[in-house]
Design a protein around this motif. Structure first.
Motif, PDB file in Angstrom:
ATOM      1  N   SER A 120     -24.692  -8.355   8.945  1.00 12.27           N
ATOM      2  CA  SER A 120     -25.093  -9.174   7.968  1.00 12.27           C
ATOM      3  C   SER A 120     -25.591  -8.474   6.608  1.00 12.27           C
ATOM      4  O   SER A 120     -26.798  -8.524   6.393  1.00 12.27           O
ATOM      5  N   PRO A 121     -24.539  -7.913   6.089  1.00 11.01           N
ATOM      6  CA  PRO A 121     -25.064  -6.876   4.858  1.00 11.01           C
ATOM      7  C   PRO A 121     -25.744  -7.548   3.693  1.00 11.01           C
ATOM      8  O   PRO A 121     -26.353  -6.742   2.840  1.00 11.01           O
ATOM      9  N   GLU A 122     -25.558  -8.724   3.624  1.00  3.22           N
ATOM     10  CA  GLU A 122     -25.775  -9.397   2.276  1.00  3.22           C
ATOM     11  C   GLU A 122     -27.428  -9.532   2.178  1.00  3.22           C
ATOM     12  O   GLU A 122     -27.942  -9.691   1.087  1.00  3.22           O
ATOM     13  N   ALA A 123     -28.313  -9.694   3.382  1.00  2.37           N
ATOM     14  CA  ALA A 123     -29.622  -9.615   3.017  1.00  2.37           C
ATOM     15  C   ALA A 123     -30.417  -9.129   4.203  1.00  2.37           C
ATOM     16  O   ALA A 123     -29.756  -9.201   5.571  1.00  2.37           O
ATOM     17  N   SER A 124     -31.654  -8.843   4.221  1.00  2.00           N
ATOM     18  CA  SER A 124     -32.521  -8.643   5.402  1.00  2.00           C
ATOM     19  C   SER A 124     -33.919  -9.422   5.045  1.00  2.00           C
ATOM     20  O   SER A 124     -34.150  -9.603   3.871  1.00  2.00           O
ATOM     21  N   LEU A 125     -34.813  -9.547   6.276  1.00  2.00           N
ATOM     22  CA  LEU A 125     -35.932 -10.347   6.047  1.00  2.00           C
ATOM     23  C   LEU A 125     -37.062  -9.519   7.183  1.00  2.00           C
ATOM     24  O   LEU A 125     -36.450  -9.453   8.125  1.00  2.00           O
TER      25      LEU A 125
ATOM     26  N   THR B 155     -31.862  -8.204  -0.964  1.00  2.00           N
ATOM     27  CA  THR B 155     -30.463  -8.549  -1.047  1.00  2.00           C
ATOM     28  C   THR B 155     -30.010  -7.379  -1.924  1.00  2.00           C
ATOM     29  O   THR B 155     -30.397  -7.224  -3.093  1.00  2.00           O
ATOM     30  N   PRO B 156     -28.970  -6.626  -1.544  1.00  2.00           N
ATOM     31  CA  PRO B 156     -28.285  -6.754  -0.170  1.00  2.00           C
ATOM     32  C   PRO B 156     -29.468  -6.082   0.819  1.00  2.00           C
ATOM     33  O   PRO B 156     -30.378  -5.866   0.417  1.00  2.00           O
ATOM     34  N   ARG B 157     -29.012  -6.243   2.092  1.00  2.00           N
ATOM     35  CA  ARG B 157     -30.024  -5.798   3.136  1.00  2.00           C
ATOM     36  C   ARG B 157     -30.698  -4.432   2.705  1.00  2.00           C
ATOM     37  O   ARG B 157     -30.051  -3.537   2.397  1.00  2.00           O
ATOM     38  N   PHE B 158     -31.762  -4.361   3.133  1.00  2.00           N
ATOM     39  CA  PHE B 158     -32.724  -2.996   3.161  1.00  2.00           C
ATOM     40  C   PHE B 158     -31.874  -1.865   4.092  1.00  2.00           C
ATOM     41  O   PHE B 158     -31.891  -2.387   5.481  1.00  2.00           O
ATOM     42  N   VAL B 159     -31.841  -0.850   3.829  1.00  2.00           N
ATOM     43  CA  VAL B 159     -31.318   0.176   4.555  1.00  2.00           C
ATOM     44  C   VAL B 159     -32.502   1.453   4.087  1.00  2.00           C
ATOM     45  O   VAL B 159     -32.783   1.644   2.667  1.00  2.00           O
ATOM     46  N   PRO B 160     -32.866   2.432   4.917  1.00  2.00           N
ATOM     47  CA  PRO B 160     -33.522   3.446   4.311  1.00  2.00           C
ATOM     48  C   PRO B 160     -33.451   4.373   3.401  1.00  2.00           C
ATOM     49  O   PRO B 160     -33.826   4.889   2.532  1.00  2.00           O
TER      50      PRO B 160
END
Length: 124
Positions: free
Chosen positions: A32-37, A109-114
């Motif tokens: 789900s690369p569109e978002a993270s929570l 958005t998009p999802r958090f990545v380090p």
């Protein structure tokens, strides 16, 4: 057969970051690369690390406590129910000004990545 839209719970516990806050990831999956929570928790008197997220817009939605957020050099008081939208690449940090933990949702958005995290205190 598991449906393609199902993402199982990560089971990861809350963890402390070098940013000086505690994080519980609720949703952050490559599927789900569109978002993270996530939920962030900042202890009383603590200011998080000045940082920016490259290519990621973040929203803080305060669920408990009170604080002072700084976004792009502008500060604003926040309390339960308030939100802040932080555009990609803009410097940000938050201070817990209360006597209890400050807790807020972090919707990215998009999802958090380090790799998107940029510490802006290293050059200070």
């Amino acid at each position: 057969m598991t449906p393609i839209w199902f993402i199982p719970a990560s089971g990861l516990p809350e963890f402390f970051t070098t940013e000086r806050c505690h994080i519980t990831e609720l949703h952050n999956a490559a599927e789900s690369p569109e978002a993270s929570l996530a939920v962030a928790r900042v202890e009383p008197g603590i200011t998080t690390q000045l940082h920016a997220l490259t290519g990621v817009t973040e929203r803080y939605i305060v669920r408990k406590g009170e604080g002072l957020v700084e976004i792009g050099g502008v500060t604003q008081k926040l309390r339960a129910g308030d939100s802040a939208v932080i555009l990609a690449g803009v410097a940000q940090r938050i201070t817990n000004t209360g006597t209890d933990d400050l807790e807020f949702y972090c919707l990215c958005t998009p999802r958090f990545v380090p790799e998107c995290y940029k510490n802006l205190e290293e050059s200070c």
